[in-house]
Design a protein around this motif. Structure first.
Motif, short mmCIF file in Angstrom:
data_model
loop_
_atom_site.label_atom_id
_atom_site.label_comp_id
_atom_site.label_asym_id
_atom_site.label_seq_id
_atom_site.Cartn_x
_atom_site.Cartn_y
_atom_site.Cartn_z
N ALA A 135 -15.78 3.48 -1.14
CA ALA A 135 -15.51 2.57 -2.26
C ALA A 135 -16.81 2.00 -2.81
O ALA A 135 -17.74 1.68 -2.05
CB ALA A 135 -14.59 1.44 -1.79
N SER A 162 -11.07 1.38 -5.02
CA SER A 162 -10.04 0.95 -4.07
C SER A 162 -9.63 -0.47 -4.46
O SER A 162 -10.44 -1.41 -4.39
CB SER A 162 -10.57 0.97 -2.63
OG SER A 162 -10.78 2.29 -2.20
N THR A 193 0.84 -1.19 0.00
CA THR A 193 0.00 0.00 0.00
C THR A 193 0.88 1.23 0.00
O THR A 193 1.66 1.44 0.92
CB THR A 193 -0.91 0.02 1.23
OG1 THR A 193 -1.71 -1.16 1.24
CG2 THR A 193 -1.82 1.24 1.21
N LYS A 230 -15.50 6.03 -6.38
CA LYS A 230 -14.19 5.73 -5.79
C LYS A 230 -13.81 4.28 -6.06
O LYS A 230 -14.59 3.35 -5.81
CB LYS A 230 -14.20 5.98 -4.28
CG LYS A 230 -12.85 5.68 -3.63
CD LYS A 230 -12.88 5.93 -2.13
CE LYS A 230 -11.55 5.57 -1.50
NZ LYS A 230 -11.56 5.78 -0.03
N THR A 251 -3.60 7.83 -4.44
CA THR A 251 -2.29 7.22 -4.17
C THR A 251 -1.54 7.13 -5.50
O THR A 251 -2.13 7.04 -6.57
CB THR A 251 -2.44 5.82 -3.56
OG1 THR A 251 -3.40 5.06 -4.30
CG2 THR A 251 -2.91 5.90 -2.12
N ASN A 278 -10.13 8.26 -7.62
CA ASN A 278 -11.44 8.87 -7.80
C ASN A 278 -11.74 8.99 -9.29
O ASN A 278 -10.93 9.53 -10.04
CB ASN A 278 -11.49 10.26 -7.16
CG ASN A 278 -11.45 10.19 -5.64
OD1 ASN A 278 -11.98 9.25 -5.04
ND2 ASN A 278 -10.83 11.17 -5.01
N ASP A 328 -6.08 4.02 -4.35
CA ASP A 328 -7.33 4.74 -4.24
C ASP A 328 -7.38 5.71 -5.43
O ASP A 328 -6.50 6.55 -5.58
CB ASP A 328 -7.42 5.51 -2.93
CG ASP A 328 -7.73 4.60 -1.75
OD1 ASP A 328 -8.33 3.53 -1.96
OD2 ASP A 328 -7.37 4.95 -0.61
#
Length: 249
Positions: free
Chosen positions: A96, A196, A80, A194, A230, A243, A241
């Motif tokens: 999410a 994820s 991550t 979103k 990210t 958008n 993540d």
């Protein structure tokens, strides 16, 4: 990557309502391993009294200090990416696989246009952001937001895009440098979806987007935004993540 052709196909199916559009930890050492105090005893300033067989009852109890145990060298690295301190276009985060109605502000941005094949999308987007970052550094400018990609045209084998990085303000002499120009990001009402997960799993989020637009009979522009909360790393297992903004007409 197939998500953009899938999105275009889904939007075409809606005509005339729609236009075309874990951090690894090391195992603890064995219980019989010597402690740091045994292997590296602290120096003493007095000669110990060997005439006593037990501890001095008047002596204060030693303070117990936890010993940090670093992860073993073979521990798995985190997949991550660390969070960024740069703000997103909309301050409040989304959930999410959920849809938010938001208003995008017009932000001054540095822009680099490009095109890529689907299988090379991540690498080419990263390269575009690297070029923008180097150009901003030469001009004495700093990023003021997360990277954005405006997808302007999609085809079966690839797509055209405008990579953007928000800045505080465009330079006074806003000419083109290394192909980088300055302008404003898209603004106005938008639907935020979103994502994820990995970059390769984003197709599922686009399927949710298409289903939502279909159910609500929402007409959108034939362009959309991806905002990388990210960083786009090189690893296919990186948890990201992102958008996704659909821009209604």
């Amino acid at each position: 990557m197939t998500r953009l052709p899938s999105l275009a196909a889904g939007l075409l199916a809606l005509a005339p309502l729609l236009p075309i559009a874990a951090t690894g930890q090391g195992a603890p050492p064995p219980t019989n391993a010597p402690s740091p105090a045994e292997t590296n005893p602290l120096p003493t300033t007095t000669v110990p009294d060997t005439s006593r067989s037990g501890p001095d009852p008047a002596a204060p109890a030693p303070q117990q200090v936890p010993i940090p145990r670093p992860a073993q060298s073979g521990a798995a690295p985190s997949l991550t990416p660390p969070p960024s301190t740069l703000p997103t276009l909309v301050p409040n985060p989304g959930e999410a696989n959920d849809v938010d109605e938001v208003t995008l502000p017009a932000k001054p941005v540095a822009i680099l246009a490009g095109e890529t094949k689907w299988e090379e999308a991540r690498a080419n987007l990263r390269a575009s952001y690297k070029t923008i970052g180097e150009t901003l550094a030469k001009l004495g400018l700093k990023p003021a937001g997360r990277p954005i990609a405006l997808f302007t045209k999609t085809e079966d084998d690839g797509f055209q895009y405008e990579a953007m990085i928000p800045i505080e303000a465009a330079p006074a002499q806003a000419g083109e440098t290394n192909g980088v120009k300055f302008g404003s990001s898209p603004s106005g009402k938008a639907l935020r979806f979103k994502h994820s997960g990995t970059y390769e799993e984003i197709d599922g989020t686009y399927e949710t987007l298409i289903a939502y637009l279909d159910a609500k009979e929402i007409a959108v522009q034939d362009r959309f935004l991806e905002e990388y909360v990210t960083d786009l790393g090189e690893g296919t297992d990186d948890k990201l993540d992102i958008n996704i903004y659909a821009l209604p007409k």
